[in-house]
Motif scaffolding. Structure first.
Motif, PDB file in Angstrom:
ATOM      1  N   ALA A 200      41.691  41.124  40.036  1.00 46.38           N
ATOM      2  CA  ALA A 200      41.198  42.347  39.387  1.00 46.38           C
ATOM      3  C   ALA A 200      41.051  43.484  40.389  1.00 46.38           C
ATOM      4  CB  ALA A 200      39.874  42.063  38.691  1.00 46.38           C
ATOM      5  N   VAL A 201      40.576  43.154  41.588  1.00 49.63           N
ATOM      6  CA  VAL A 201      40.446  44.176  42.628  1.00 49.63           C
ATOM      7  C   VAL A 201      41.824  44.702  43.019  1.00 49.63           C
ATOM      8  CG1 VAL A 201      39.730  44.629  45.000  1.00 49.63           C
ATOM      9  CG2 VAL A 201      38.282  43.252  43.508  1.00 49.63           C
ATOM     10  N   LEU A 202      42.787  43.801  43.165  1.00 54.47           N
ATOM     11  CA  LEU A 202      44.136  44.228  43.559  1.00 54.47           C
ATOM     12  C   LEU A 202      44.767  45.125  42.497  1.00 54.47           C
ATOM     13  CD1 LEU A 202      45.620  40.974  45.147  1.00 54.47           C
ATOM     14  CD2 LEU A 202      44.426  42.864  46.258  1.00 54.47           C
ATOM     15  N   ARG A 203      44.544  44.779  41.242  1.00 60.24           N
ATOM     16  CA  ARG A 203      45.096  45.631  40.175  1.00 60.24           C
ATOM     17  C   ARG A 203      44.478  47.032  40.200  1.00 60.24           C
ATOM     18  NH1 ARG A 203      44.574  40.580  37.147  1.00 60.24           N
ATOM     19  NH2 ARG A 203      46.675  39.732  36.809  1.00 60.24           N
ATOM     20  N   GLU A 204      43.198  47.079  40.525  1.00 61.32           N
ATOM     21  CA  GLU A 204      42.517  48.367  40.583  1.00 61.32           C
ATOM     22  C   GLU A 204      42.972  49.171  41.796  1.00 61.32           C
ATOM     23  OE1 GLU A 204      37.965  50.151  41.045  1.00 61.32           O
ATOM     24  OE2 GLU A 204      38.270  48.041  40.488  1.00 61.32           O
ATOM     25  N   ARG A 205      43.072  48.509  42.948  1.00 63.69           N
ATOM     26  CA  ARG A 205      43.419  49.218  44.184  1.00 63.69           C
ATOM     27  C   ARG A 205      44.906  49.569  44.254  1.00 63.69           C
ATOM     28  NH1 ARG A 205      39.152  51.645  45.561  1.00 63.69           N
ATOM     29  NH2 ARG A 205      37.382  50.326  46.176  1.00 63.69           N
ATOM     30  N   PHE A 206      45.735  48.746  43.646  1.00 62.18           N
ATOM     31  CA  PHE A 206      47.180  48.943  43.747  1.00 62.18           C
ATOM     32  C   PHE A 206      47.796  48.927  42.346  1.00 62.18           C
ATOM     33  CE2 PHE A 206      45.576  46.490  47.389  1.00 62.18           C
ATOM     34  CZ  PHE A 206      45.801  47.411  48.413  1.00 62.18           C
ATOM     35  N   PRO A 207      47.546  49.958  41.556  1.00 59.58           N
ATOM     36  CA  PRO A 207      47.963  49.969  40.151  1.00 59.58           C
ATOM     37  C   PRO A 207      49.471  49.939  39.946  1.00 59.58           C
ATOM     38  CG  PRO A 207      47.137  52.126  40.827  1.00 59.58           C
ATOM     39  CD  PRO A 207      46.812  51.182  41.921  1.00 59.58           C
ATOM     40  N   ASP A 208      50.240  50.305  40.948  1.00 59.04           N
ATOM     41  CA  ASP A 208      51.694  50.279  40.802  1.00 59.04           C
ATOM     42  C   ASP A 208      52.300  48.914  41.102  1.00 59.04           C
ATOM     43  OD1 ASP A 208      51.689  52.958  40.139  1.00 59.04           O
ATOM     44  OD2 ASP A 208      51.932  53.608  42.229  1.00 59.04           O
ATOM     45  N   GLU A 209      51.474  47.992  41.547  1.00 55.40           N
ATOM     46  CA  GLU A 209      51.981  46.657  41.906  1.00 55.40           C
ATOM     47  C   GLU A 209      51.749  45.664  40.765  1.00 55.40           C
ATOM     48  OE1 GLU A 209      53.753  46.333  44.412  1.00 55.40           O
ATOM     49  OE2 GLU A 209      53.142  47.845  45.882  1.00 55.40           O
ATOM     50  N   GLU A 210      52.604  44.653  40.706  1.00 59.27           N
ATOM     51  CA  GLU A 210      52.524  43.630  39.654  1.00 59.27           C
ATOM     52  C   GLU A 210      51.837  42.366  40.187  1.00 59.27           C
ATOM     53  OE1 GLU A 210      55.376  40.940  36.684  1.00 59.27           O
ATOM     54  OE2 GLU A 210      56.280  42.320  38.141  1.00 59.27           O
ATOM     55  N   VAL A 211      50.587  42.154  39.770  1.00 52.90           N
ATOM     56  CA  VAL A 211      49.889  40.913  40.129  1.00 52.90           C
ATOM     57  C   VAL A 211      50.380  39.818  39.180  1.00 52.90           C
ATOM     58  CG1 VAL A 211      47.672  39.762  40.382  1.00 52.90           C
ATOM     59  CG2 VAL A 211      47.902  42.175  40.990  1.00 52.90           C
ATOM     60  N   LEU A 212      51.080  38.853  39.732  1.00 55.13           N
ATOM     61  CA  LEU A 212      51.762  37.849  38.916  1.00 55.13           C
ATOM     62  C   LEU A 212      50.841  36.733  38.443  1.00 55.13           C
ATOM     63  CD1 LEU A 212      54.553  36.874  37.845  1.00 55.13           C
ATOM     64  CD2 LEU A 212      54.802  35.618  40.005  1.00 55.13           C
ATOM     65  N   MET A 213      50.006  36.221  39.333  1.00 61.68           N
ATOM     66  CA  MET A 213      49.162  35.070  38.980  1.00 61.68           C
ATOM     67  C   MET A 213      48.030  34.893  39.966  1.00 61.68           C
ATOM     68  SD  MET A 213      51.389  31.748  40.260  1.00 61.68           S
ATOM     69  CE  MET A 213      52.879  32.183  39.391  1.00 61.68           C
ATOM     70  N   ALA A 214      47.013  34.158  39.496  1.00 60.45           N
ATOM     71  CA  ALA A 214      45.912  33.706  40.347  1.00 60.45           C
ATOM     72  C   ALA A 214      45.670  32.251  39.983  1.00 60.45           C
ATOM     73  CB  ALA A 214      44.662  34.542  40.116  1.00 60.45           C
ATOM     74  N   ILE A 215      45.836  31.327  40.960  1.00 66.46           N
ATOM     75  CA  ILE A 215      45.829  29.902  40.622  1.00 66.46           C
ATOM     76  C   ILE A 215      45.488  29.072  41.858  1.00 66.46           C
ATOM     77  CG2 ILE A 215      48.309  29.696  41.092  1.00 66.46           C
ATOM     78  CD1 ILE A 215      46.352  27.800  38.326  1.00 66.46           C
ATOM     79  N   ILE A 216      44.901  27.906  41.643  1.00 65.64           N
ATOM     80  CA  ILE A 216      44.656  26.959  42.729  1.00 65.64           C
ATOM     81  C   ILE A 216      45.985  26.433  43.256  1.00 65.64           C
ATOM     82  CG2 ILE A 216      44.495  24.932  41.204  1.00 65.64           C
ATOM     83  CD1 ILE A 216      42.299  23.859  43.048  1.00 65.64           C
ATOM     84  N   SER A 217      46.019  26.098  44.544  1.00 69.04           N
ATOM     85  CA  SER A 217      47.150  25.391  45.123  1.00 69.04           C
ATOM     86  C   SER A 217      46.728  23.952  45.422  1.00 69.04           C
ATOM     87  CB  SER A 217      47.611  26.050  46.425  1.00 69.04           C
ATOM     88  OG  SER A 217      48.533  25.207  47.101  1.00 69.04           O
ATOM     89  N   ASN A 218      47.560  23.021  45.037  1.00 69.96           N
ATOM     90  CA  ASN A 218      47.263  21.614  45.327  1.00 69.96           C
ATOM     91  C   ASN A 218      47.769  21.182  46.701  1.00 69.96           C
ATOM     92  OD1 ASN A 218      47.805  21.214  41.897  1.00 69.96           O
ATOM     93  ND2 ASN A 218      45.844  20.807  42.881  1.00 69.96           N
ATOM     94  N   TYR A 219      48.271  22.138  47.462  1.00 66.65           N
ATOM     95  CA  TYR A 219      48.624  21.854  48.851  1.00 66.65           C
ATOM     96  C   TYR A 219      47.350  22.028  49.683  1.00 66.65           C
ATOM     97  CZ  TYR A 219      51.573  21.695  53.034  1.00 66.65           C
ATOM     98  OH  TYR A 219      52.162  21.340  54.226  1.00 66.65           O
ATOM     99  N   ALA A 220      46.510  21.006  49.654  1.00 70.46           N
ATOM    100  CA  ALA A 220      45.138  21.106  50.162  1.00 70.46           C
ATOM    101  C   ALA A 220      45.057  20.815  51.654  1.00 70.46           C
ATOM    102  CB  ALA A 220      44.234  20.158  49.379  1.00 70.46           C
ATOM    103  N   VAL A 221      45.733  21.637  52.457  1.00 68.22           N
ATOM    104  CA  VAL A 221      45.755  21.395  53.899  1.00 68.22           C
ATOM    105  C   VAL A 221      44.411  21.699  54.552  1.00 68.22           C
ATOM    106  CG1 VAL A 221      48.234  21.737  54.098  1.00 68.22           C
ATOM    107  CG2 VAL A 221      46.703  23.703  54.292  1.00 68.22           C
ATOM    108  N   GLY A 222      43.507  22.342  53.816  1.00 66.88           N
ATOM    109  CA  GLY A 222      42.154  22.541  54.327  1.00 66.88           C
ATOM    110  C   GLY A 222      41.245  21.364  54.078  1.00 66.88           C
ATOM    111  N   SER A 223      41.801  20.320  53.438  1.00 62.75           N
ATOM    112  CA  SER A 223      41.025  19.105  53.149  1.00 62.75           C
ATOM    113  C   SER A 223      41.706  17.879  53.758  1.00 62.75           C
ATOM    114  CB  SER A 223      40.859  18.921  51.642  1.00 62.75           C
ATOM    115  OG  SER A 223      40.057  19.933  51.092  1.00 62.75           O
ATOM    116  N   LEU A 224      42.192  18.033  54.977  1.00 60.19           N
ATOM    117  CA  LEU A 224      42.850  16.913  55.648  1.00 60.19           C
ATOM    118  C   LEU A 224      41.843  15.833  56.037  1.00 60.19           C
ATOM    119  CD1 LEU A 224      45.387  18.601  58.082  1.00 60.19           C
ATOM    120  CD2 LEU A 224      45.918  17.302  56.016  1.00 60.19           C
ATOM    121  N   VAL A 225      42.290  14.589  55.923  1.00 60.92           N
ATOM    122  CA  VAL A 225      41.537  13.449  56.442  1.00 60.92           C
ATOM    123  C   VAL A 225      42.367  12.813  57.545  1.00 60.92           C
ATOM    124  CG1 VAL A 225      40.448  11.244  55.921  1.00 60.92           C
ATOM    125  CG2 VAL A 225      40.542  13.023  54.177  1.00 60.92           C
TER     126      VAL A 225
END
Length: 448
Positions: A200-225
């Motif tokens: 929502a912030v990006l759409r407001e700050r950059f109205p000419d740009e197309e925000v395609l999606m906002a979604i979790i990534s299952n490439y969880a490299v920040g949760s390495l064991v």
């Protein structure tokens, strides 16, 4: 003489775990229940629900991780999975157990802009960092109250799928990657909520740009064991192979066994054909544990396999090497895998048996659950490699498969073990042989 754990009946196993304090009486009742979900719950967990599939939950006792012993539930249709994990865990336990660490437990979200018009968009988004952090905190104040929330943000320029113009876009993408501490949850809803606020912030700050999606990534490299173990080679020699051997002869066999396991591991680092099956062995344990405790097995599988190919070549997740720290042969095993397992939320509390299975592990938080499950995956891998380079994988697998084959041809009750025992010594183990042996068992019992 006391019987070993696998020789007990299911009721006796649960009774022992209750006595040891690993299982509550309430969880005992839940796991013993022969029924599945109540119709009301089942119809609301999935769309277009028409029935239920039932799989058994077995346990791997004595998984020693960081000095603590765990009992780990596995939900699977394959008997050899539980047996192999238990065997691998037993070997590692005799050597002092696994060492496992979780450096961080962060999940990743993506907010993606398609075909950026501004060639400096990534730089300009980076300049909005403070505003994006504020939006993230406001979007999900409850996770902030629990000590979590957005921890880091980075912006990447991504190329188009087809620079020649054959794809839908020709200017590529900009990805805003969000690293979020979701505490003990899997975090999809948390991250998606935060991602939408950033979008929502990006759409407001950059109205000419197309925000395609906002979604979790299952490439969880920040949760390495990161999990490892060191095994004196002598522990790798099966008891039947060690009979009559002493001194140098036994040491030689032990070192050859360790070397062959290390070679099998090396093969999985250079050959995709082997690496896929090597990693399937690891995931036999990881997937079954994740399923038993009501976690998202598809997310776990996808993330682990992506991690196996992180440098552009698909490789074995685990590595085994032969070392001689003090002259004697030692097999060193190590593995790092992304495991974003949850101990709260999701379907865990909606599935009473999954909640009971999670309680059986007795972990204090999600990071501890991940460490234990990673250890089970490495134990599974060890047992498979050891069998593969010694007796061959088929011998142990078919021995365990004999019960399933007996059930397939119609054996029930005591007949199952009787037919399975006969199958193990039969020249050929197939359905025709099983049917013939079942007929013999029934005839001997006067069932005609």
């Amino acid at each position: 003489m006391s019987r070993r754990f696998y020789e007990l009946s299911p009721a006796e196993r649960r009774e022992q775990m209750v006595a040891e304090g690993r299982l509550t009486p309430e969880a005992d009742e839940l796991l013993a229940a022969p029924v599945g979900l109540d119709p009301h719950t089942a119809s609301r967990l999935v769309e277009n629900q028409v029935g239920q599939l039932h799989l058994p939950i077995g346990v791997v006792p004595g998984v020693l991780v960081n000095g603590r012993t765990y009992t780990v539930p596995l939900c699977t249709e394959e008997a050899s999975v539980v047996a192999a994990a238990a065997n691998g865990a037993r070997i590692v336990r005799m050597a002092g157990g696994f060492t496992a660490v979780t450096p961080t437990r962060l999940m990743t979200g993506q907010v993606v802009v398609a075909e950026p018009r501004d060639p400096r968009l990534a730089e300009r988004i980076g300049q909005c960092r403070e505003e994006l952090f504020a939006a993230a905190a406001q979007a999900h104040p409850s996770i902030i109250a629990r000590g979590g929330g957005l921890r880091d943000l980075r912006v990447r320029d991504l190329p188009p799928a087809d620079p020649a113009g054959g794809a839908a876009g020709t200017r590529g993408f900009v990805s805003v990657d969000l690293s979020v501490d979701v505490r003990d949850a899997m975090g999809a809803n948390i991250i998606d909520t935060i991602g939408e606020a950033v979008a929502a912030v990006l759409r407001e700050r950059f109205p000419d740009e197309e925000v395609l999606m906002a979604i979790i990534s299952n490439y969880a490299v920040g949760s390495l064991v990161e999990v490892s173990c060191d095994l004196p080679a002598a522990l790798l020699v099966p008891a039947r192979a060690a009979r009559g051997l002493e001194g140098e002869e036994l040491a030689g066999l032990a070192e050859r066994t360790a070397r062959r396991i290390a070679l099998a591991s090396d093969l999985a680092q250079v050959d995709t054909t082997r690496a896929v099956t090597h990693n399937k062995g690891v995931m036999n344990g990881v997937h079954a544990a994740a399923l038993a405790i009501g976690n998202d097995t598809r997310a776990v599988e996808a993330g682990c396999h992506a991690w196996a190919a992180r440098d552009g070549r698909y490789r074995g997740l685990s590595q085994w090497s032969l070392t001689r720290p003090q002259g004697a042969a030692v097999l060193h095993g190590q593995m790092s895998v992304p495991l974003p397992l949850a101990s709260v939320g999701g379907t865990i509390h909606a599935l009473a048996q999954a909640e009971a299975a999670l309680g059986l592990i007795g972990a204090e938080d999600a990071a501890e659950v991940a460490r234990v499950v990673a250890a089970v995956g490495l134990a599974q891998n060890l047992a498979a490699l050891r069998a593969l380079v010694t007796d061959g994988i088929q011998k142990g697998h078919m021995s365990m498969h004999s019960r399933a084959l007996a059930i397939t041809v119609g054996a029930r009750g005591e007949q199952i073990e009787q037919v399975a025992e006969l199958l193990r010594s039969a020249e050929r183990m197939n359905q025709d042989t099983a049917r013939r042996l079942l007929a013999q068992v029934r005839a001997a019992a006067g069932e005609g």
